[in-house]
Design a protein around this motif. Structure first.
Motif, mmCIF file in Angstrom:
data_model
loop_
_atom_site.group_PDB
_atom_site.id
_atom_site.type_symbol
_atom_site.label_atom_id
_atom_site.label_comp_id
_atom_site.label_asym_id
_atom_site.label_seq_id
_atom_site.Cartn_x
_atom_site.Cartn_y
_atom_site.Cartn_z
ATOM 1 N N ILE A 75 0.879 -0.893 0.070
ATOM 2 C CA ILE A 75 -0.160 -0.091 0.037
ATOM 3 C C ILE A 75 0.764 1.323 0.124
ATOM 4 C CG2 ILE A 75 -1.832 1.280 1.335
ATOM 5 C CD1 ILE A 75 -2.340 -1.428 2.572
ATOM 6 N N PHE A 76 0.723 1.960 -0.898
ATOM 7 C CA PHE A 76 1.549 3.408 -1.315
ATOM 8 C C PHE A 76 0.828 4.367 -0.680
ATOM 9 C CE2 PHE A 76 2.693 7.164 -3.587
ATOM 10 C CZ PHE A 76 3.931 7.289 -3.335
ATOM 11 N N LEU A 77 0.997 4.873 0.379
ATOM 12 C CA LEU A 77 0.287 5.998 1.070
ATOM 13 C C LEU A 77 0.750 7.550 0.980
ATOM 14 C CD1 LEU A 77 0.233 4.360 4.769
ATOM 15 C CD2 LEU A 77 -1.665 4.632 3.217
ATOM 16 N N GLY A 78 1.815 7.577 -0.047
ATOM 17 C CA GLY A 78 2.088 9.018 -0.506
ATOM 18 C C GLY A 78 3.343 9.306 -0.145
ATOM 19 N N SER A 79 3.837 10.547 -0.621
ATOM 20 C CA SER A 79 4.957 11.194 -0.286
ATOM 21 C C SER A 79 4.474 12.552 0.067
ATOM 22 C CB SER A 79 5.958 11.284 -1.455
ATOM 23 O OG SER A 79 6.518 9.989 -1.880
#
Length: 282
Positions: A276-280
């Protein structure tokens, strides 16, 4: 104010009521000034408001320097689709002992406090309010409110900003046993464009290992180490379907548009059955 004017405002959901540490985090969000602030009871309520379009962003706690990760937030991010982190805010965690006007410190025998707050001021209270009795409150702000609801209460442990919301006097300031405690809050919204790279960014991910075998965790960490990407946090949480299954919450220094971070993320996509990529974000 007209209905049209209210509807033009951006809504921010935060853990209320007014006077909580989450409100202090929300005060740091420059874009939230003058917008609609919606207090909610739980992390799940805040994220549900975002997904339902009732709030554009949610401000929720994710990590405490004293107690580690906030389980409710970490689990919600792992099991709720369509969310992204847009920013983080650090709030010093300190407490004041407050009371109704006219009450002196020497009068205090019964104190309202949220259990987590009480644990962080116990040494000070034991030394300065000997023999006191503790009654549980549902939040740091509710502790102050309880002074008017329960005649047995003499004082409350609450936040430094509580005097903005309740007519209480401060009996003692900065009573936390750990003077350097902080809580990290995140700003969460629906998935969208990443904030621009600032050079001081963080990328958050949730990673599940492919199977339970020797070296699986090392293999995950090597995706970052071989590319020179430093991790500022790694924390395990149970997946919840059976014993022995864990997911890892990871914060990596850098932005997803940085070559090394982008390669590490791509390596994880090939390695992990669920990433799960939650952001930068800055």
């Amino acid at each position: 104010m007209s209905s049209a004017a209210r509807n033009s405002k951006t809504a921010y959901a935060y853990l209320g009521p007014a006077g909580t540490f989450t409100e202090l985090a929300l005060r740091q969000v420059a874009a939230a000034a003058g917008q609609e602030w919606k207090p909610v009871l739980t992390v799940a309520d805040a994220l549900a408001a975002v997904l339902a379009g009732k709030a554009q962003r949610a401000i929720i706690p994710v990590e405490s320097s004293v107690e580690g990760g906030v389980g409710a937030t970490l689990d919600a991010l792992a099991t709720t689709e369509g969310l992204q982190i847009y920013g983080e805010y650090l709030v010093p965690v300190n407490f004041n002992l407050v009371a109704k006007p006219g009450v002196k410190l020497s009068d205090v025998k019964t104190i309202a406090a949220h259990p987590v707050a009480y644990a962080q001021v116990r040494k000070w209270l034991s030394a300065n309010v000997k023999g006191h009795k503790h009654l549980h409150s549902t939040s740091n702000a509710a502790a102050a409110s309880d002074l008017w609801e329960n005649a047995k209460l003499d004082a409350a442990v609450s936040t430094p900003n509580i005097t903005d919301h309740y007519m209480v006097k401060v009996l003692a300031k900065n009573i936390a046993d750990n003077k350097h405690a902080e809580t990290r809050f995140i700003e969460v919204g629906k998935k969208g464009a990443l904030p621009k790279r600032t050079g001081h960014d963080k990328t958050s991910l949730i990673v599940e290992l492919p199977n339970d075998r020797p070296g699986a965790l090392l293999e995950m960490l090597e995706q970052f180490a071989t590319r020179g990407v430093n991790l500022s946090r790694i924390e395990s949480r149970p997946v919840g379907d059976r014993l022995g299954r864990y997911r890892f919450n990871v914060d990596a220094n850098g932005h997803a548009t940085d070559e090394a971070v982008a390669e590490a993320v791509q390596g994880l996509y090939r390695f992990s059955p669920k990433l799960i990529f939650l952001g930068s974000y800055p």
